[in-house]
Design an enzyme around this catalytic site. Structure first.
Site, PDB file in Angstrom:
ATOM      1  N   GLU A 121     -30.302   6.649 -14.755  1.00 10.55           N
ATOM      2  CA  GLU A 121     -31.455   6.556 -13.851  1.00 10.55           C
ATOM      3  C   GLU A 121     -31.854   7.934 -13.332  1.00 10.55           C
ATOM      4  O   GLU A 121     -33.033   8.271 -13.232  1.00 10.55           O
ATOM      5  CB  GLU A 121     -31.133   5.632 -12.679  1.00 10.55           C
ATOM      6  CG  GLU A 121     -30.991   4.178 -13.097  1.00 10.55           C
ATOM      7  CD  GLU A 121     -30.424   3.313 -11.984  1.00 10.55           C
ATOM      8  OE1 GLU A 121     -31.012   3.254 -10.896  1.00 10.55           O
ATOM      9  OE2 GLU A 121     -29.369   2.694 -12.208  1.00 10.55           O
TER      10      GLU A 121
ATOM     11  N   THR B 284     -40.597  -4.453 -30.631  1.00 10.31           N
ATOM     12  CA  THR B 284     -41.902  -3.878 -30.290  1.00 10.31           C
ATOM     13  C   THR B 284     -42.354  -4.674 -29.078  1.00 10.31           C
ATOM     14  O   THR B 284     -42.036  -5.865 -28.976  1.00 10.31           O
ATOM     15  CB  THR B 284     -42.926  -4.027 -31.432  1.00 10.31           C
ATOM     16  OG1 THR B 284     -43.159  -5.415 -31.657  1.00 10.31           O
ATOM     17  CG2 THR B 284     -42.460  -3.371 -32.720  1.00 10.31           C
ATOM     18  N   HIS B 285     -43.051  -4.023 -28.168  1.00 16.67           N
ATOM     19  CA  HIS B 285     -43.467  -4.660 -26.897  1.00 16.67           C
ATOM     20  C   HIS B 285     -42.263  -5.225 -26.139  1.00 16.67           C
ATOM     21  O   HIS B 285     -42.409  -6.167 -25.373  1.00 16.67           O
ATOM     22  CB  HIS B 285     -44.482  -5.782 -27.144  1.00 16.67           C
ATOM     23  CG  HIS B 285     -45.591  -5.409 -28.079  1.00 16.67           C
ATOM     24  ND1 HIS B 285     -46.767  -4.826 -27.653  1.00 16.67           N
ATOM     25  CD2 HIS B 285     -45.685  -5.498 -29.434  1.00 16.67           C
ATOM     26  CE1 HIS B 285     -47.548  -4.596 -28.703  1.00 16.67           C
ATOM     27  NE2 HIS B 285     -46.907  -4.981 -29.798  1.00 16.67           N
TER      28      HIS B 285
ATOM     29  N   LYS C 169     -20.821  -4.590  -8.473  1.00 14.75           N
ATOM     30  CA  LYS C 169     -21.792  -3.761  -9.168  1.00 14.75           C
ATOM     31  C   LYS C 169     -21.177  -2.602  -9.956  1.00 14.75           C
ATOM     32  O   LYS C 169     -20.204  -1.992  -9.547  1.00 14.75           O
ATOM     33  CB  LYS C 169     -22.799  -3.145  -8.171  1.00 14.75           C
ATOM     34  CG  LYS C 169     -23.764  -4.138  -7.583  1.00 14.75           C
ATOM     35  CD  LYS C 169     -24.697  -4.784  -8.602  1.00 14.75           C
ATOM     36  CE  LYS C 169     -25.773  -3.869  -9.060  1.00 14.75           C
ATOM     37  NZ  LYS C 169     -26.849  -3.709  -8.085  1.00 14.75           N
TER      38      LYS C 169
ATOM     39  N   SER D  91     -38.997  37.774  -3.263  1.00 15.72           N
ATOM     40  CA  SER D  91     -38.568  36.808  -4.280  1.00 15.72           C
ATOM     41  C   SER D  91     -37.077  36.942  -4.573  1.00 15.72           C
ATOM     42  O   SER D  91     -36.555  36.270  -5.455  1.00 15.72           O
ATOM     43  CB  SER D  91     -39.376  37.018  -5.578  1.00 15.72           C
ATOM     44  OG  SER D  91     -39.294  38.364  -6.004  1.00 15.72           O
TER      45      SER D  91
ATOM     46  N   SER E 175     -21.463  -0.007  -5.903  1.00 19.77           N
ATOM     47  CA  SER E 175     -22.362  -0.201  -4.771  1.00 19.77           C
ATOM     48  C   SER E 175     -21.522  -0.201  -3.508  1.00 19.77           C
ATOM     49  O   SER E 175     -20.378  -0.663  -3.511  1.00 19.77           O
ATOM     50  CB  SER E 175     -23.082  -1.543  -4.927  1.00 19.77           C
ATOM     51  OG  SER E 175     -23.499  -2.015  -3.658  1.00 19.77           O
TER      52      SER E 175
ATOM     53  N   TYR F 216     -52.070  41.522 -13.701  1.00 17.08           N
ATOM     54  CA  TYR F 216     -51.061  40.901 -12.840  1.00 17.08           C
ATOM     55  C   TYR F 216     -51.653  40.483 -11.499  1.00 17.08           C
ATOM     56  O   TYR F 216     -52.473  41.174 -10.908  1.00 17.08           O
ATOM     57  CB  TYR F 216     -49.899  41.885 -12.583  1.00 17.08           C
ATOM     58  CG  TYR F 216     -48.852  41.300 -11.654  1.00 17.08           C
ATOM     59  CD1 TYR F 216     -47.849  40.480 -12.142  1.00 17.08           C
ATOM     60  CD2 TYR F 216     -48.901  41.533 -10.271  1.00 17.08           C
ATOM     61  CE1 TYR F 216     -46.914  39.904 -11.292  1.00 17.08           C
ATOM     62  CE2 TYR F 216     -47.969  40.972  -9.408  1.00 17.08           C
ATOM     63  CZ  TYR F 216     -46.979  40.155  -9.935  1.00 17.08           C
ATOM     64  OH  TYR F 216     -46.058  39.583  -9.084  1.00 17.08           O
TER      65      TYR F 216
ATOM     66  N   GLN G 144     -45.625  35.403  -9.276  1.00 17.57           N
ATOM     67  CA  GLN G 144     -44.241  35.343  -8.814  1.00 17.57           C
ATOM     68  C   GLN G 144     -43.781  33.882  -8.692  1.00 17.57           C
ATOM     69  O   GLN G 144     -42.587  33.599  -8.735  1.00 17.57           O
ATOM     70  CB  GLN G 144     -44.142  36.055  -7.459  1.00 17.57           C
ATOM     71  CG  GLN G 144     -42.770  36.059  -6.850  1.00 17.57           C
ATOM     72  CD  GLN G 144     -42.653  37.078  -5.731  1.00 17.57           C
ATOM     73  OE1 GLN G 144     -42.627  38.276  -5.980  1.00 17.57           O
ATOM     74  NE2 GLN G 144     -42.611  36.608  -4.503  1.00 17.57           N
TER      75      GLN G 144
ATOM     76  N   ASN H  60     -44.722  45.359 -12.954  1.00 15.46           N
ATOM     77  CA  ASN H  60     -45.462  44.311 -13.678  1.00 15.46           C
ATOM     78  C   ASN H  60     -44.944  44.130 -15.106  1.00 15.46           C
ATOM     79  O   ASN H  60     -44.790  43.015 -15.574  1.00 15.46           O
ATOM     80  CB  ASN H  60     -46.966  44.632 -13.692  1.00 15.46           C
ATOM     81  CG  ASN H  60     -47.540  44.663 -12.290  1.00 15.46           C
ATOM     82  OD1 ASN H  60     -46.862  44.289 -11.337  1.00 15.46           O
ATOM     83  ND2 ASN H  60     -48.777  45.107 -12.155  1.00 15.46           N
TER      84      ASN H  60
ATOM     85  N   ASN I  62     -23.237   0.435 -11.736  1.00 18.72           N
ATOM     86  CA  ASN I  62     -24.627   0.869 -11.910  1.00 18.72           C
ATOM     87  C   ASN I  62     -24.765   2.056 -12.867  1.00 18.72           C
ATOM     88  O   ASN I  62     -23.924   2.951 -12.859  1.00 18.72           O
ATOM     89  CB  ASN I  62     -25.220   1.264 -10.556  1.00 18.72           C
ATOM     90  CG  ASN I  62     -25.336   0.076  -9.622  1.00 18.72           C
ATOM     91  OD1 ASN I  62     -25.552  -1.050 -10.068  1.00 18.72           O
ATOM     92  ND2 ASN I  62     -25.170   0.335  -8.336  1.00 18.72           N
TER      93      ASN I  62
HETATM   94  N1  ARG Z   1     -41.475  40.004  -7.792  1.00 18.56           N
HETATM   95  C1  ARG Z   1     -42.642  40.195  -8.580  1.00 18.56           C
HETATM   96  C2  ARG Z   1     -42.847  38.943  -9.462  1.00 18.56           C
HETATM   97  O1  ARG Z   1     -41.961  38.181  -9.561  1.00 18.56           O
HETATM   98  C3  ARG Z   1     -42.480  41.387  -9.461  1.00 18.56           C
HETATM   99  C4  ARG Z   1     -43.759  42.079  -9.833  1.00 18.56           C
HETATM  100  C5  ARG Z   1     -44.420  42.615  -8.648  1.00 18.56           C
HETATM  101  N2  ARG Z   1     -45.484  43.521  -8.927  1.00 18.56           N
HETATM  102  C6  ARG Z   1     -46.329  43.853  -7.998  1.00 18.56           C
HETATM  103  N3  ARG Z   1     -47.199  44.728  -8.315  1.00 18.56           N
HETATM  104  N4  ARG Z   1     -46.279  43.358  -6.810  1.00 18.56           N
HETATM  105  O2  ARG Z   1     -43.881  38.726 -10.010  1.00 18.56           O
END
Ligand code: ARG
Length: 465
Positions: free
Chosen positions: A295, A160-161, A288, A28, A282, A322, A327, A115, A290
């Site tokens: 948007e 309204t509407h 144009k 991650s 445009s 957990y 993640q 965790n 815009n």
């Molecule tokens: N990268 C993990 C997350 O974002 C951290 C916790 C991971 N814990 C584990 N026991 N694998 O959730």
């Protein structure tokens, strides 16, 4: 080599390393590296507490703290590259620490799990982001207050509407959005209350046998309290979902406002003109101009709703405590936060710089019989029951449509064919100015009411309410 890499911090139990594909899949770091600061500050507080409690030698605690501070500076100076195979920000930083101070660094993770560490980091990170978003909302609110102040006499049709209904002022319309944003701010503050609870000490799931001082860590990191159940401490992501839902509501407000901007900027309405710096052209049609920004904000609301749905879905089937599924919370909530932080400043400046075409608003309010309710009320004041008066005015409107006139263009002679109760004071009673100025109950469009509500709005902002 078949893609197998070097040893992990948790390698003890394993006979071989993970496959390269697994590292890429599991890691991650590409998105959680943005929490480096929070991770380091959390670790410094944890290390300080471990030293204070005599769980690790005090000199080790001090060395860990100073080294972590150096690591923080090095990251900020761009001197550090994180590694994918160290999986996440928590293990990357721990690895760097150990590479700098060896065995002493290995003591940091005592009484802690990734965790509860990730639960801490995300709370710290989002707490900072919420206060930035709050500040952006305050800026937009201030712009709305200024617009309201400049448009206390700018009469426009209320709808309204999407059909012209009754006359209001542009100040009244702007203040409606001000109210929505005030609720957005208050929702974010409310969300912060449940988010600002410190989870360290939950361990992996069952707490820890070390005599940690959880309150101390909470205080060091500016938390209001500590989590009350270790299973919940590591598996709760309610605060993430709550924030995503606050942000979805906020984006819904910006999206509704954007929709109006888009309509108002059209030639059909021509209520506003966007500044050149906040509109686009445009590539083919030279004429144009815009409203792309509005948007895009409207479109990005969909994206933030998607993040909320992703979070709810990720969490819905998870057993305690957990699970790695969690993640997936980060990219979704980071995307929501980034999107809102990108939308707010550009939206604010687009609104601030737009030109209000007061005369077109007034003209629009003159058409569409927006004073029909007022002439019905006029007859009620002359003793006619409201239902009867509604019927009379309905016929009058039909007559006007057939004769291509507005109500105030009728002569006394024409008025008298509908009711003998109508007298010369009717013209004053149904002028757009009277229609607006007589609606002076709290919440109404009368100038006096709005001056009061702008004043209250300014005071709330000043007091940070
Ligand atoms: N990268 C993990 C997350 O974002 C951290 C916790 C991971 N814990 C584990 N026991 N694998 O959730």
């Amino acid at each position: 080599m078949n893609g197998v890499i070097d040893l992990k911090l948790w390698a003890g139990r394993f006979a071989k390393g993970t496959d390269k594909k697994v590292d890429d899949f599991n890691s991650s770091i590409s998105f959680d590296s943005r929490m480096y600061r929070q991770d380091i500050l959390g670790s410094i507080a944890h290390a300080k507490m471990l030293g204070k409690q005599g769980i690790i030698p005090n000199e080790d605690s001090v060395l860990i703290q100073t080294t972590l501070n150096e690591v923080l500076l090095d990251i900020e100076a761009g001197k550090i590259e994180f590694e994918i195979d160290a999986e996440d920000i928590h293990m990357n930083i721990e690895k760097i620490l150990i590479s700098r101070i060896g065995d002493t660094g290995k003591r940091l993770h005592t009484g802690r799990s990734r965790n509860d560490q990730v639960a801490l980091d995300i709370r710290l990170y989002l707490r900072d982001e919420i206060s930035e978003i709050e500040a952006l909302l305050v800026s937009l609110s201030e712009v709305l207050l200024n617009i309201a102040e400049e448009n206390l006499d700018t009469i426009m049709p209320g709808y309204t509407h999407l059909q012209r209904a009754q006359p209001i002022t542009f100040a009244h319309h702007a203040m409606a959005y001000f109210q929505m944003l005030s609720r957005d701010i208050s929702r974010l503050r409310d969300c912060t209350k449940r988010l600002n609870v410190m989870p360290l000490g939950s361990g992996a799931l069952a707490g820890t046998t070390y005599p940690l001082d959880r309150e101390f860590v909470a205080q060091e990191l500016g938390f209001d309290s500590i989590t009350q159940n270790s299973l919940d401490g590591v598996s709760d992501r309610d605060f993430v979902i709550e924030l995503a839902s606050c942000l979805s509501i906020l984006m819904m407000h910006l999206s509704r406002f954007s929709e109006e901007i888009i309509l108002w900027a059209s030639h059909e309405f021509a209520f506003i003109e966007l500044d050149d710096a906040y509109s686009t052209g445009s590539s083919i049609m030279p004429q144009k101009k815009n409203p792309d920004i509005a948007e895009l904000v409207r479109g990005k609301a969909g994206r933030v709703y998607g993040d909320l749905l992703a979070l709810l879905t990720v969490m819905k089937g998870l057993p305690l405590a957990y699970n790695k599924d969690m993640q997936e919370d980060k990219e979704a909530i980071f995307d929501s936060v980034d999107t809102v932080k990108m939308c707010l400043p550009v939206f604010t400046d687009m609104i601030r710089t737009m030109k209000v075409r007061k005369e077109n608003m007034y003209k629009a309010a003159q058409g569409g019989f927006t004073n029909a309710t007022d002439i019905a009320d006029y007859l009620v004041k002359k003793g006619i029951p409201f239902r009867d008066s509604h019927e009379i005015i309905g016929k009058m409107v039909l007559y006007c449509i057939n004769n291509n006139k507005s109500i105030d263009q009728l002569s006394m002679q024409e008025f008298s064919t509908f009711s003998d109760k109508i007298e010369a004071d009717v013209y004053e009673a149904i002028s757009l100015e009277t229609c607006v100025s007589q609606r002076k109950l709290t919440g109404g469009p009368a100038k006096s009411t709005l001056i009061e509500s702008i004043k209250n709005g300014r005071q709330c902002i000043k007091k940070g309410e």
